[in-house]
Design a protein around this motif. Structure first.
Motif, PDB file in Angstrom:
ATOM      1  N   GLY A   9       0.842  -1.191   0.000  1.00  0.00           N
ATOM      2  CA  GLY A   9       0.000   0.000   0.000  1.00  0.00           C
ATOM      3  C   GLY A   9       0.881   1.246   0.000  1.00  0.00           C
ATOM      4  O   GLY A   9       1.937   1.272   0.638  1.00  0.00           O
ATOM      5  N   TRP A  10       0.469   2.286  -0.711  1.00  0.00           N
ATOM      6  CA  TRP A  10       1.293   3.490  -0.799  1.00  0.00           C
ATOM      7  C   TRP A  10       0.418   4.739  -0.758  1.00  0.00           C
ATOM      8  O   TRP A  10      -0.770   4.699  -1.103  1.00  0.00           O
ATOM      9  CB  TRP A  10       2.132   3.487  -2.082  1.00  0.00           C
ATOM     10  N   ALA A  11       0.992   5.806  -0.303  1.00  0.00           N
ATOM     11  CA  ALA A  11       0.290   7.092  -0.244  1.00  0.00           C
ATOM     12  C   ALA A  11       1.314   8.217  -0.355  1.00  0.00           C
ATOM     13  O   ALA A  11       2.443   8.100   0.126  1.00  0.00           O
ATOM     14  CB  ALA A  11      -0.496   7.221   1.055  1.00  0.00           C
ATOM     15  N   VAL A  12       0.898   9.285  -1.017  1.00  0.00           N
ATOM     16  CA  VAL A  12       1.745  10.472  -1.181  1.00  0.00           C
ATOM     17  C   VAL A  12       1.088  11.619  -0.408  1.00  0.00           C
ATOM     18  O   VAL A  12      -0.074  11.970  -0.677  1.00  0.00           O
ATOM     19  CB  VAL A  12       1.899  10.853  -2.671  1.00  0.00           C
ATOM     20  N   VAL A  13       1.811  12.173   0.554  1.00  0.00           N
ATOM     21  CA  VAL A  13       1.251  13.234   1.409  1.00  0.00           C
ATOM     22  C   VAL A  13       2.246  14.386   1.490  1.00  0.00           C
ATOM     23  O   VAL A  13       3.437  14.240   1.191  1.00  0.00           O
ATOM     24  CB  VAL A  13       0.961  12.694   2.830  1.00  0.00           C
ATOM     25  N   ASP A  14       1.706  15.544   1.915  1.00  0.00           N
ATOM     26  CA  ASP A  14       2.589  16.698   2.117  1.00  0.00           C
ATOM     27  C   ASP A  14       3.100  16.709   3.552  1.00  0.00           C
ATOM     28  O   ASP A  14       2.881  15.743   4.300  1.00  0.00           O
ATOM     29  CB  ASP A  14       1.845  18.000   1.785  1.00  0.00           C
ATOM     30  N   ASP A  15       3.731  17.801   3.949  1.00  0.00           N
ATOM     31  CA  ASP A  15       4.306  17.854   5.292  1.00  0.00           C
ATOM     32  C   ASP A  15       3.245  17.886   6.383  1.00  0.00           C
ATOM     33  O   ASP A  15       3.551  17.641   7.558  1.00  0.00           O
ATOM     34  CB  ASP A  15       5.206  19.087   5.416  1.00  0.00           C
ATOM     35  N   GLN A  16       1.993  18.202   6.049  1.00  0.00           N
ATOM     36  CA  GLN A  16       0.903  18.188   7.016  1.00  0.00           C
ATOM     37  C   GLN A  16       0.107  16.869   6.941  1.00  0.00           C
ATOM     38  O   GLN A  16      -1.006  16.775   7.483  1.00  0.00           O
ATOM     39  CB  GLN A  16      -0.046  19.370   6.775  1.00  0.00           C
ATOM     40  N   ASN A  17       0.674  15.889   6.248  1.00  0.00           N
ATOM     41  CA  ASN A  17       0.054  14.571   6.106  1.00  0.00           C
ATOM     42  C   ASN A  17      -1.282  14.619   5.369  1.00  0.00           C
ATOM     43  O   ASN A  17      -2.176  13.803   5.613  1.00  0.00           O
ATOM     44  CB  ASN A  17      -0.141  13.896   7.471  1.00  0.00           C
TER      45      ASN A  17
END
Length: 221
Positions: free
Chosen positions: A17-25
């Motif tokens: 499983g994968w996810a791309v998030v910014d610094d604020q999740n």
């Protein structure tokens, strides 16, 4: 992508499983879609199944080799008494109606029926018991059948005791080599083969050297 981003992975045995998030999740958008998903695949398998096939082939090959040696030992004694004994044994798995079976009316012996034999020995273990306990002259073919069963289904010799329980000091090479040389001289005197009966200390140290592979120790010995 020019923005700072983080990639989170959840790696399992048959999926990632994968996810791309910014610094604020917060999930980030990639080409108009949220950056998360999962990839499924077949779970990894060991080579146990293939290894079992190799083990079976090796076991059957060794069994065939052992039985061949056994026949060589008995053949000179049995053939004058019953010259079709081994052929009938080889064809014993064939039906009596099979045209390939040369002696359909006989199987184990040429001078008595199987019914008579099995009435006396319902199982091979009855025959083995009598061979061990009764003091009489047995038919050489009966001795062969019992020995054939022992050699073919020899059981296993796995010992669960730890290696430390075996005392290397009890290895009696000199005594065992003398016994082997006596056997060689009595049974294979034409070969003139004899084991060297010196340097036992060096040989013992070599055999007990666990820093070398078994094949290397065998070659040096």
């Amino acid at each position: 992508m020019v923005k700072t981003y983080n990639i989170g992975l959840d790696i399992g045995t048959n999926s990632i499983g994968w996810a791309v998030v910014d610094d604020q999740n917060h999930l980030m958008s990639i080409k108009g879609k949220y950056g998360y998903g999962v990839r499924l695949y077949d779970e990894g398998k060991t080579a146990e199944e293939r290894r079992s096939f190799r083990t079976t082939r090796r076991r059957l090959k060794r069994r065939k080799w052992r039985l061949g040696l056994l026949r060589e030992i008995f053949e000179s004694q049995i053939t004058p008494l019953d010259n079709t004994f081994f052929l009938r044994q080889k064809q014993s798995s064939l039906s009596s109606k099979d045209n390939r079976k040369l002696y359909p009316e006989m199987s184990l012996f040429n001078d008595r029926t199987d019914t008579d034999f099995y009435a006396q020995y319902p199982t091979i273990y009855h025959l083995r018991r009598d061979l061990m306990t009764k003091n009489k002259q047995f038919d050489i073919r009966e001795i062969y059948l019992a020995t054939h069963h022992i050699v073919k289904y020899r059981g296993h010799f796995l010992n669960e005791s730890p290696v430390s329980s075996f005392k290397s000091s009890e290895i009696k090479l000199a005594e065992n080599f003398e016994t082997l040389n006596q056997i060689f001289s009595e049974r294979f005197n034409e070969s003139m083969f004899q084991l060297a009966v010196n340097d036992f200390d060096d040989l013992k140290a070599l055999l007990l050297n666990d820093q070398q592979s078994a094949s290397n120790r065998q070659k040096k010995a």
